[in-house]
Motif scaffolding. Structure first.
Motif, PDB file in Angstrom:
ATOM      1  N   GLU A  82      68.471  47.912  30.801  1.00  0.00           N
ATOM      2  CA  GLU A  82      68.111  46.990  29.711  1.00  0.00           C
ATOM      3  C   GLU A  82      68.523  47.563  28.355  1.00  0.00           C
ATOM      4  OE1 GLU A  82      64.129  45.084  27.583  1.00  0.00           O
ATOM      5  OE2 GLU A  82      63.913  46.104  29.506  1.00  0.00           O
ATOM      6  N   ARG A  83      68.279  48.852  28.141  1.00  0.00           N
ATOM      7  CA  ARG A  83      68.646  49.484  26.871  1.00  0.00           C
ATOM      8  C   ARG A  83      70.161  49.454  26.655  1.00  0.00           C
ATOM      9  NH1 ARG A  83      66.016  50.407  22.809  1.00  0.00           N
ATOM     10  NH2 ARG A  83      66.967  52.412  22.484  1.00  0.00           N
ATOM     11  N   LEU A  84      70.916  49.701  27.728  1.00  0.00           N
ATOM     12  CA  LEU A  84      72.375  49.645  27.621  1.00  0.00           C
ATOM     13  C   LEU A  84      72.837  48.234  27.310  1.00  0.00           C
ATOM     14  CD1 LEU A  84      73.316  52.015  30.559  1.00  0.00           C
ATOM     15  CD2 LEU A  84      73.894  52.375  28.147  1.00  0.00           C
ATOM     16  N   HIS A  85      72.239  47.258  27.974  1.00  0.00           N
ATOM     17  CA  HIS A  85      72.606  45.864  27.735  1.00  0.00           C
ATOM     18  C   HIS A  85      72.342  45.479  26.274  1.00  0.00           C
ATOM     19  CE1 HIS A  85      73.477  41.734  28.753  1.00  0.00           C
ATOM     20  NE2 HIS A  85      72.371  41.378  28.128  1.00  0.00           N
ATOM     21  N   LYS A  86      71.181  45.850  25.774  1.00  0.00           N
ATOM     22  CA  LYS A  86      70.849  45.540  24.376  1.00  0.00           C
ATOM     23  C   LYS A  86      71.773  46.264  23.401  1.00  0.00           C
ATOM     24  CE  LYS A  86      65.996  44.322  24.933  1.00  0.00           C
ATOM     25  NZ  LYS A  86      64.601  44.689  24.639  1.00  0.00           N
ATOM     26  N   ALA A  87      72.222  47.465  23.777  1.00  0.00           N
ATOM     27  CA  ALA A  87      73.126  48.226  22.900  1.00  0.00           C
ATOM     28  C   ALA A  87      74.471  47.531  22.749  1.00  0.00           C
ATOM     29  CB  ALA A  87      73.316  49.639  23.444  1.00  0.00           C
ATOM     30  N   MET A  88      74.833  46.720  23.750  1.00  0.00           N
ATOM     31  CA  MET A  88      76.135  46.040  23.693  1.00  0.00           C
ATOM     32  C   MET A  88      76.011  44.547  23.428  1.00  0.00           C
ATOM     33  SD  MET A  88      78.162  48.003  26.750  1.00  0.00           S
ATOM     34  CE  MET A  88      76.847  47.910  27.952  1.00  0.00           C
ATOM     35  N   ALA A  91      77.062  41.050  18.178  1.00  0.00           N
ATOM     36  CA  ALA A  91      78.221  41.586  17.470  1.00  0.00           C
ATOM     37  C   ALA A  91      78.075  43.093  17.320  1.00  0.00           C
ATOM     38  CB  ALA A  91      78.344  40.930  16.104  1.00  0.00           C
ATOM     39  N   GLY A  92      79.111  43.804  17.669  1.00  0.00           N
ATOM     40  CA  GLY A  92      79.094  45.258  17.520  1.00  0.00           C
ATOM     41  C   GLY A  92      78.337  45.945  18.643  1.00  0.00           C
TER      42      GLY A  92
END
Length: 141
Positions: A82-88, A91-92
């Motif tokens: 989930e954290r990785l998904h939110k990081a990507m 935009a940006g």
């Protein structure tokens, strides 16, 4: 376990205001296995998931931190997916978050995180990172 359930309930749902220190003491002092059992019993006792109770009782950084701890205890690879998904998302790319997770989890449970990512978001972590980034990021996948 019963006394711990009572302490959690008394520190949050059963009073006006919240005793965050009681939540903190319990979440930081027990094993994952024990806490998972406590969360299950809490749900049975209160009719509400522990995350929902935390969101109702706390706010700001304390709420964010407590919810993160609970999510990580419940499903560590799912939390990091989930954290990785939110990081990507959007935009940006949140570079620091992406790099920190990829490096810190690479030899711990990255294979499990990749599986959770695919299950939860319908595409591979590799595909998402490759499509969202360029250059050196592609080398690390």
């Amino acid at each position: 376990m019963v006394s711990m359930l009572c302490k959690l309930y008394a520190a949050g749902e059963n009073k006006v205001g919240t005793d965050e220190s009681q939540f903190n003491a319990i979440l930081c002092a027990r094993s994952k296995t024990h806490l998972r059992a406590v969360f299950h019993e809490y749900q049975q006792m209160c009719g509400r998931d522990i995350e929902k109770s935390i969101c109702r009782e706390m706010s700001g950084n304390v709420e964010d931190g407590m919810v993160a701890v609970v999510k990580c205890i419940k499903n560590t690879p799912g939390y990091f997916a989930e954290r990785l998904h939110k990081a990507m998302a959007g935009a940006g790319t949140k570079d620091r978050t992406l790099i920190r997770i990829m490096v810190s989890r690479s030899e711990v449970d990255m294979l499990d995180i990749r599986k959770e990512y695919l299950k939860n978001y319908g595409k591979s972590l590799y595909t998402h990172i490759s499509g969202d980034t360029s250059g050196d990021y592609r080398s690390c996948c």
